[in-house]
Design an enzyme around this catalytic site. Structure first.
Site, PDB file in Angstrom:
ATOM      1  N   ASP A  60     -50.030  17.005  35.290  1.00  0.00           N
ATOM      2  CA  ASP A  60     -51.002  15.983  35.694  1.00  0.00           C
ATOM      3  C   ASP A  60     -50.960  15.803  37.218  1.00  0.00           C
ATOM      4  O   ASP A  60     -49.871  15.665  37.794  1.00  0.00           O
ATOM      5  CB  ASP A  60     -50.615  14.674  34.978  1.00  0.00           C
ATOM      6  CG  ASP A  60     -51.661  13.590  35.094  1.00  0.00           C
ATOM      7  OD1 ASP A  60     -52.850  13.917  35.225  1.00  0.00           O
ATOM      8  OD2 ASP A  60     -51.281  12.399  35.016  1.00  0.00           O
ATOM      9  N   HIS A  61     -52.109  15.797  37.857  1.00  0.00           N
ATOM     10  CA  HIS A  61     -52.221  15.546  39.301  1.00  0.00           C
ATOM     11  C   HIS A  61     -51.269  16.396  40.156  1.00  0.00           C
ATOM     12  O   HIS A  61     -50.464  15.854  40.931  1.00  0.00           O
ATOM     13  CB  HIS A  61     -51.979  14.060  39.618  1.00  0.00           C
ATOM     14  CG  HIS A  61     -53.075  13.174  39.110  1.00  0.00           C
ATOM     15  ND1 HIS A  61     -54.319  13.105  39.676  1.00  0.00           N
ATOM     16  CD2 HIS A  61     -53.110  12.333  38.044  1.00  0.00           C
ATOM     17  CE1 HIS A  61     -55.071  12.262  38.991  1.00  0.00           C
ATOM     18  NE2 HIS A  61     -54.374  11.785  37.990  1.00  0.00           N
TER      19      HIS A  61
ATOM     20  N   GLY B  21     -54.352   2.771  36.419  1.00  0.00           N
ATOM     21  CA  GLY B  21     -53.630   1.506  36.417  1.00  0.00           C
ATOM     22  C   GLY B  21     -54.232   0.449  35.498  1.00  0.00           C
ATOM     23  O   GLY B  21     -55.115   0.726  34.685  1.00  0.00           O
TER      24      GLY B  21
ATOM     25  N   LYS C  28     -58.857  -2.193  36.213  1.00  0.00           N
ATOM     26  CA  LYS C  28     -59.919  -1.203  36.423  1.00  0.00           C
ATOM     27  C   LYS C  28     -61.256  -1.811  36.818  1.00  0.00           C
ATOM     28  O   LYS C  28     -61.930  -1.306  37.693  1.00  0.00           O
ATOM     29  CB  LYS C  28     -60.113  -0.377  35.150  1.00  0.00           C
ATOM     30  CG  LYS C  28     -58.854   0.381  34.756  1.00  0.00           C
ATOM     31  CD  LYS C  28     -59.157   1.355  33.661  1.00  0.00           C
ATOM     32  CE  LYS C  28     -57.887   1.907  33.050  1.00  0.00           C
ATOM     33  NZ  LYS C  28     -57.093   2.701  33.994  1.00  0.00           N
TER      34      LYS C  28
ATOM     35  N   HIS D  32     -60.075  10.584  33.673  1.00  0.00           N
ATOM     36  CA  HIS D  32     -58.800   9.961  34.072  1.00  0.00           C
ATOM     37  C   HIS D  32     -58.976   8.449  34.021  1.00  0.00           C
ATOM     38  O   HIS D  32     -60.090   7.938  33.926  1.00  0.00           O
ATOM     39  CB  HIS D  32     -58.428  10.396  35.492  1.00  0.00           C
ATOM     40  CG  HIS D  32     -57.857  11.777  35.545  1.00  0.00           C
ATOM     41  ND1 HIS D  32     -56.563  12.025  35.905  1.00  0.00           N
ATOM     42  CD2 HIS D  32     -58.404  12.973  35.226  1.00  0.00           C
ATOM     43  CE1 HIS D  32     -56.340  13.324  35.836  1.00  0.00           C
ATOM     44  NE2 HIS D  32     -57.444  13.927  35.425  1.00  0.00           N
ATOM     45  N   GLY D  33     -57.848   7.752  34.104  1.00  0.00           N
ATOM     46  CA  GLY D  33     -57.924   6.285  34.142  1.00  0.00           C
ATOM     47  C   GLY D  33     -58.576   5.716  32.901  1.00  0.00           C
ATOM     48  O   GLY D  33     -59.403   4.811  32.980  1.00  0.00           O
TER      49      GLY D  33
ATOM     50  N   SER E 222     -57.056   4.252  30.157  1.00  0.00           N
ATOM     51  CA  SER E 222     -56.359   3.227  29.361  1.00  0.00           C
ATOM     52  C   SER E 222     -57.292   2.058  29.097  1.00  0.00           C
ATOM     53  O   SER E 222     -58.122   1.703  29.940  1.00  0.00           O
ATOM     54  CB  SER E 222     -55.112   2.738  30.095  1.00  0.00           C
ATOM     55  OG  SER E 222     -54.058   3.661  29.917  1.00  0.00           O
TER      56      SER E 222
ATOM     57  N   ASN F 185     -57.334  10.760  29.521  1.00  0.00           N
ATOM     58  CA  ASN F 185     -55.968  10.559  30.039  1.00  0.00           C
ATOM     59  C   ASN F 185     -55.502   9.114  29.868  1.00  0.00           C
ATOM     60  O   ASN F 185     -56.156   8.190  30.369  1.00  0.00           O
ATOM     61  CB  ASN F 185     -55.943  10.868  31.531  1.00  0.00           C
ATOM     62  CG  ASN F 185     -55.941  12.351  31.820  1.00  0.00           C
ATOM     63  OD1 ASN F 185     -56.258  13.160  30.952  1.00  0.00           O
ATOM     64  ND2 ASN F 185     -55.583  12.717  33.028  1.00  0.00           N
TER      65      ASN F 185
ATOM     66  N   ARG G 255     -30.483   0.775  22.098  1.00  0.00           N
ATOM     67  CA  ARG G 255     -31.098   1.355  20.905  1.00  0.00           C
ATOM     68  C   ARG G 255     -31.997   0.382  20.160  1.00  0.00           C
ATOM     69  O   ARG G 255     -32.945   0.798  19.510  1.00  0.00           O
ATOM     70  CB  ARG G 255     -30.017   1.859  19.944  1.00  0.00           C
ATOM     71  CG  ARG G 255     -29.312   3.076  20.462  1.00  0.00           C
ATOM     72  CD  ARG G 255     -28.327   3.552  19.404  1.00  0.00           C
ATOM     73  NE  ARG G 255     -27.203   4.208  20.021  1.00  0.00           N
ATOM     74  CZ  ARG G 255     -25.954   4.130  19.598  1.00  0.00           C
ATOM     75  NH1 ARG G 255     -25.642   3.411  18.532  1.00  0.00           N
ATOM     76  NH2 ARG G 255     -25.000   4.773  20.214  1.00  0.00           N
TER      77      ARG G 255
HETATM   78  O1  G3H Z   1     -52.567   9.354  37.228  1.00  0.00           O
HETATM   79  C1  G3H Z   1     -51.452   8.887  37.295  1.00  0.00           C
HETATM   80  C2  G3H Z   1     -50.628   8.824  36.082  1.00  0.00           C
HETATM   81  O2  G3H Z   1     -50.745   7.572  35.484  1.00  0.00           O
HETATM   82  C3  G3H Z   1     -49.214   9.205  36.394  1.00  0.00           C
HETATM   83  O3  G3H Z   1     -48.527   8.140  36.976  1.00  0.00           O
HETATM   84  O4  G3H Z   1     -47.561   9.264  38.971  1.00  0.00           O
HETATM   85  O5  G3H Z   1     -46.642   7.094  38.173  1.00  0.00           O
HETATM   86  O6  G3H Z   1     -46.272   9.186  36.855  1.00  0.00           O
HETATM   87  P1  G3H Z   1     -47.153   8.441  37.799  1.00  0.00           P
HETATM   88  P1  13P Z   2     -54.452   5.196  33.119  1.00  0.00           P
HETATM   89  O1  13P Z   2     -53.799   4.594  34.297  1.00  0.00           O
HETATM   90  O2  13P Z   2     -55.751   4.534  32.803  1.00  0.00           O
HETATM   91  O3  13P Z   2     -53.587   5.254  31.923  1.00  0.00           O
HETATM   92  O4  13P Z   2     -54.825   6.721  33.491  1.00  0.00           O
HETATM   93  C1  13P Z   2     -53.873   7.728  33.387  1.00  0.00           C
HETATM   94  C2  13P Z   2     -54.294   9.004  34.027  1.00  0.00           C
HETATM   95  O5  13P Z   2     -55.424   9.205  34.410  1.00  0.00           O
HETATM   96  C3  13P Z   2     -53.276  10.033  34.165  1.00  0.00           C
HETATM   97  O6  13P Z   2     -53.719  11.149  34.884  1.00  0.00           O
HETATM   98 ZN    ZN Z   3     -55.117  10.637  36.446  1.00  0.00          ZN
END
Ligand code: G3H
Ligand code: 13P
Ligand code: ZN
Length: 330
Positions: A93-94, A192, A195, A222-223, A225, A265, A292
């Protein structure tokens, strides 16, 4: 078993979207595999075909650096053994150009994302083209990004003012010139937990225009959530302070999938599940300190969350059909 991302996209295009879930640790990985097989309570539950889904495990640069990339790879390989029925792809990812080459050379990834979306168009084309050449030599597919999402990703922060939606004509030119296999498009989402403000939301018109220029070509959101209100409230009731958090309504996933969005994502929602479970656990059991206890609850809740997401994405119940399409055994 690990399959190619391209095969998953071929199966889902225009019908449903595949969930691409970020993982950072063991518990998240176990919950993820269980959830995608409908084994909501434990590893030994029977597979529930109506919930079983193909999926993508994705690893960010931050996740690779959190412990050591080799730990995560080993955890995923072990999950493949423990859950032999699972069909999934492994995705970077990224990635930067350098990290993409590292992932390509490792032989472990089904696909990589080169994210040069912060660069000017020509530079983005140039970098993406180089990564595509290296990846295709090894049969690995490449996701690229055009346009700019708002919010924070890895170490780059983009404020609302500078976020810009993907231009459909540029998207067509970009895909033709780079040879990338899928395209992350900026269609109103951001990374995040914060949004949208007011009436902001997904730009379906923009997705439609992009699909018109690139029929049959897999798009990535992406983004994605949804930042469920009940999770935010649980966190806040247990001492958290997340004010004004909002996400993509889950009922928007399927309409986006019908317009060619193949990969959705999701990372933030998983973090919210983790946060709610752990805050509640230690609030309710101030005498306890064993990792646990909350870990077990988290794995079960995360599995439940994944199964629910897959129902919204339309991927739940598709596993047998994917297996047949790929002609692989259980
Ligand atoms: O796009 C970003 C993803 O949510 C990954 O987040 O770079 O904090 O692992 P991170
Ligand atoms: P969210 O922050 O919306 O979960 O997006 C995640 C994402 O795009 C990871 O590449
Ligand atoms: Zn992303």
């Amino acid at each position: 078993m690990i399959v190619t991302t391209a095969d998953l996209f071929k199966h889902c295009y225009g019908k449903y979207a595949v969930g691409a879930y970020n993982i950072n640790n063991l518990e998240q990985c176990v919950g993820l595999f269980r959830g995608n097989l409908g084994k909501v309570k434990s590893n030994d539950d029977p597979v529930r075909p109506e919930l079983a889904a193909p999926f993508i495990v994705q690893i960010s640069r931050g996740a690779r650096a959190y412990t050591d990339k080799r730990f995560l790879e080993a955890v995923i390989r072990t999950a493949e053994e423990v859950f032999p029925e699972a069909i999934f792809a492994v995705h970077l990812d990224h990635g930067t150009e350098e990290v993409c080459y590292d992932a390509i050379d490792s032989g472990f990834y089904s696909s990589v994302m080169i994210d040069a979306s912060h660069e000017p168009f020509e530079k983005n084309v140039e970098i993406t083209r180089r990564v595509v050449e290296r990846a295709h030599e090894k049969g690995i597919s490449v996701e690229a990004e055009l346009g700019m999402l708002g919010g924070v990703e890895e170490d780059i922060s983009v404020d609302e003012e500078h976020a810009c939606l993907t231009d459909p004509d540029q998207a067509k030119e970009f895909v033709e010139r780079t040879g990338c296999d899928s395209l992350a498009v900026a269609i109103g989402t951001s990374h995040g937990a914060y949004k949208f403000k007011g009436s902001q939301g997904l730009h379906f018109d923009r997705i439609r225009e992009i699909q018109k220029r690139l029929p049959g070509f897999p798009l990535v959101m992406h983004g994605s959530s949804s930042v469920p209100r009940e999770l935010v409230e649980r966190i806040n009731r247990a001492g958290g302070r997340l004010e004004g958090a909002s996400g993509v309504p889950e009922d928007h996933y399927l309409p986006a999938a019908k317009l060619g969005v193949c990969k959705v994502n999701i990372d933030t929602d998983g973090r919210l599940v983790w946060c709610a479970v752990h805050r509640e656990f230690f609030r309710d059991h101030p005498d306890q300190f064993d990792l646990r206890g909350p870990g077990k609850i988290f794995m079960a809740e995360y599995a439940q969350f994944i199964a629910h997401k897959n129902q919204k994405l339309g991927s739940a119940g598709q596993l047998d059909s994917v297996r047949q399409a790929l002609s692989v055994g259980a």
